[in-house]
Design a protein around this motif. Sequence first.
Motif, mmCIF file in Angstrom:
data_model
loop_
_atom_site.group_PDB
_atom_site.id
_atom_site.type_symbol
_atom_site.label_atom_id
_atom_site.label_comp_id
_atom_site.label_asym_id
_atom_site.label_seq_id
_atom_site.Cartn_x
_atom_site.Cartn_y
_atom_site.Cartn_z
ATOM 1 N N MET A 1 0.804 -1.201 0.000
ATOM 2 C CA MET A 1 0.000 0.000 0.000
ATOM 3 C C MET A 1 0.850 1.269 0.000
ATOM 4 N N SER A 2 2.094 1.149 0.464
ATOM 5 C CA SER A 2 2.927 2.336 0.533
ATOM 6 C C SER A 2 3.325 2.807 -0.855
ATOM 7 N N GLU A 3 3.249 4.110 -1.077
ATOM 8 C CA GLU A 3 3.520 4.667 -2.396
ATOM 9 C C GLU A 3 4.614 5.705 -2.291
ATOM 10 N N SER A 4 5.113 6.104 -3.433
ATOM 11 C CA SER A 4 6.053 7.211 -3.445
ATOM 12 C C SER A 4 5.340 8.429 -2.862
ATOM 13 N N PRO A 5 5.977 9.162 -1.934
ATOM 14 C CA PRO A 5 5.309 10.266 -1.274
ATOM 15 C C PRO A 5 4.806 11.320 -2.273
ATOM 16 N N LEU A 6 5.444 11.450 -3.404
ATOM 17 C CA LEU A 6 5.036 12.484 -4.340
ATOM 18 C C LEU A 6 4.254 11.903 -5.510
ATOM 19 N N SER A 7 3.723 10.695 -5.324
ATOM 20 C CA SER A 7 2.986 10.076 -6.428
ATOM 21 C C SER A 7 1.642 10.745 -6.653
ATOM 22 N N ALA A 8 1.366 11.116 -7.892
ATOM 23 C CA ALA A 8 0.059 11.691 -8.218
ATOM 24 C C ALA A 8 -0.892 10.612 -8.691
ATOM 25 N N VAL A 9 -0.393 9.398 -8.870
ATOM 26 C CA VAL A 9 -1.195 8.305 -9.426
ATOM 27 C C VAL A 9 -2.402 8.028 -8.543
ATOM 28 N N ALA A 10 -2.182 8.125 -7.227
ATOM 29 C CA ALA A 10 -3.228 7.794 -6.263
ATOM 30 C C ALA A 10 -4.514 8.556 -6.534
ATOM 31 N N THR A 11 -4.412 9.770 -7.037
ATOM 32 C CA THR A 11 -5.584 10.620 -7.147
ATOM 33 C C THR A 11 -6.091 10.737 -8.574
ATOM 34 N N GLU A 12 -5.657 9.846 -9.431
ATOM 35 C CA GLU A 12 -6.075 9.860 -10.840
ATOM 36 C C GLU A 12 -7.596 9.913 -10.972
ATOM 37 N N SER A 13 -8.302 9.179 -10.101
ATOM 38 C CA SER A 13 -9.761 9.122 -10.192
ATOM 39 C C SER A 13 -10.414 10.379 -9.636
ATOM 40 N N GLY A 14 -9.653 11.268 -9.020
ATOM 41 C CA GLY A 14 -10.242 12.450 -8.388
ATOM 42 C C GLY A 14 -10.615 12.199 -6.939
ATOM 43 N N LEU A 15 -10.557 10.945 -6.520
ATOM 44 C CA LEU A 15 -10.876 10.598 -5.132
ATOM 45 C C LEU A 15 -9.570 10.453 -4.342
ATOM 46 N N PRO A 16 -9.482 11.119 -3.195
ATOM 47 C CA PRO A 16 -8.271 10.913 -2.409
ATOM 48 C C PRO A 16 -8.196 9.474 -1.891
ATOM 49 N N GLN A 17 -7.060 8.847 -2.041
ATOM 50 C CA GLN A 17 -6.920 7.469 -1.548
ATOM 51 C C GLN A 17 -6.583 7.458 -0.060
ATOM 52 N N HIS A 18 -5.893 8.507 0.371
ATOM 53 C CA HIS A 18 -5.509 8.610 1.779
ATOM 54 C C HIS A 18 -6.023 9.957 2.313
ATOM 55 N N VAL A 19 -6.961 9.876 3.251
ATOM 56 C CA VAL A 19 -7.574 11.064 3.832
ATOM 57 C C VAL A 19 -7.134 11.177 5.292
ATOM 58 N N ALA A 20 -6.687 12.362 5.691
ATOM 59 C CA ALA A 20 -6.336 12.606 7.093
ATOM 60 C C ALA A 20 -7.298 13.646 7.649
ATOM 61 N N ILE A 21 -7.647 13.493 8.919
ATOM 62 C CA ILE A 21 -8.611 14.436 9.523
ATOM 63 C C ILE A 21 -8.158 14.888 10.918
ATOM 64 N N VAL A 22 -8.142 16.211 11.118
ATOM 65 C CA VAL A 22 -7.999 16.769 12.467
ATOM 66 C C VAL A 22 -9.426 16.976 12.967
ATOM 67 N N MET A 23 -9.846 16.090 13.854
ATOM 68 C CA MET A 23 -11.247 16.072 14.311
ATOM 69 C C MET A 23 -11.400 17.105 15.427
ATOM 70 N N ASP A 24 -11.617 18.360 15.066
ATOM 71 C CA ASP A 24 -11.629 19.435 16.070
ATOM 72 C C ASP A 24 -13.019 20.058 16.211
ATOM 73 N N GLY A 25 -13.313 20.498 17.417
ATOM 74 C CA GLY A 25 -14.565 21.221 17.662
ATOM 75 C C GLY A 25 -15.520 20.517 18.605
ATOM 76 N N ASN A 26 -15.082 19.427 19.206
ATOM 77 C CA ASN A 26 -15.968 18.682 20.125
ATOM 78 C C ASN A 26 -16.395 19.529 21.327
ATOM 79 N N GLY A 27 -15.430 20.236 21.894
ATOM 80 C CA GLY A 27 -15.696 21.036 23.099
ATOM 81 C C GLY A 27 -16.705 22.130 22.800
ATOM 82 N N ARG A 28 -16.508 22.853 21.688
ATOM 83 C CA ARG A 28 -17.425 23.945 21.328
ATOM 84 C C ARG A 28 -18.823 23.411 21.012
#
Length: 250
Positions: A1-28
């Motif tokens: 699953m590991s890819e070259s960090p600068l690979s654009a191939v992953a997003t060819e379909s327009g869908l991000p293959q790896h999504v990261a989320i900062v889940m912020d705002g619970n307290g508010r």
Amino acid sequence: MSESPLSAVATESGLPQHVAIVMDGNGRWAQSRHLPRAAGHKQGLDALRLTVRACLERGVRVLTVFAFSSENWNRPREEVSGLMDLLVMALSREVPKLSRSGVRLFFPGNRDGLSPRVQSGLDKAQQATAHNQKMVLNVCFNYGGRWDIAQAARQLVVEGKEISEGALCEVTALAHVGDPDLLIRTGGEMRISNFLLWQCAYTELYFTPCLWPDFDAAQLERAFADFAGRERRFGQTSEQVAMDRSSGHA
Ligand code: IPE
Ligand code: IPE
Ligand code: MG
């Protein structure tokens, strides 16, 4: 699953293959309802459950979420212990379901400082899902980007290896999945807060005022639509990107 960090191939379909989320705002979210902050964290867990399901349905390969930062130890003691209890409870409740859905769990972060109860919960969840292949869910817990870079450098020194970009990529905490294509931060703040400092070098950033407990599949789709409109150039010109695309290189 590991890819070259600068690979654009992953997003060819327009869908991000790896999504990261900062889940912020619970307290508010909780405070605006005159509820204790803990109620916001609990509701945040429901939002995470929805998001995991939506990512599975959309065919996202890797979801990496920020659940507890190196700096979150600075919160009031009761809030910290509440977050630890919520993690242990969530693991015992969610892991069997996640496993049935084909989700493999990892917990990038510093294990030092976590209680034996929390550490054993993380180890068991990781082992129980080790055979799953549909999606990786990285729950970053006691994670900090600076910790990650320092631990990686230390590891290379101990192994007597040269400190190069490639070698660091192999020992930083997301080496098993590569870099995120898209980083979403909910809660309205426009900062990284010591999340994936090394790995986000070329990640597309998306900030939304939506508080994390209100985040759902529709919000996720909005982020994906925004991402699909981005041109990822990795230092090249637009013309080069277009040429590579038409010749099938990216
Ligand atoms: C994110 O929500 C959850 C954690 C940091 C554990 P917050 O608790 O930071 O929510 P706000 O930012 O105070 O609203
Ligand atoms: C970032 O949120 C950490 C997590 C979501 C786990 P914080 O609420 O801790 O970030 P700051 O302190 O506002 O930058
Ligand atoms: Mg916050």
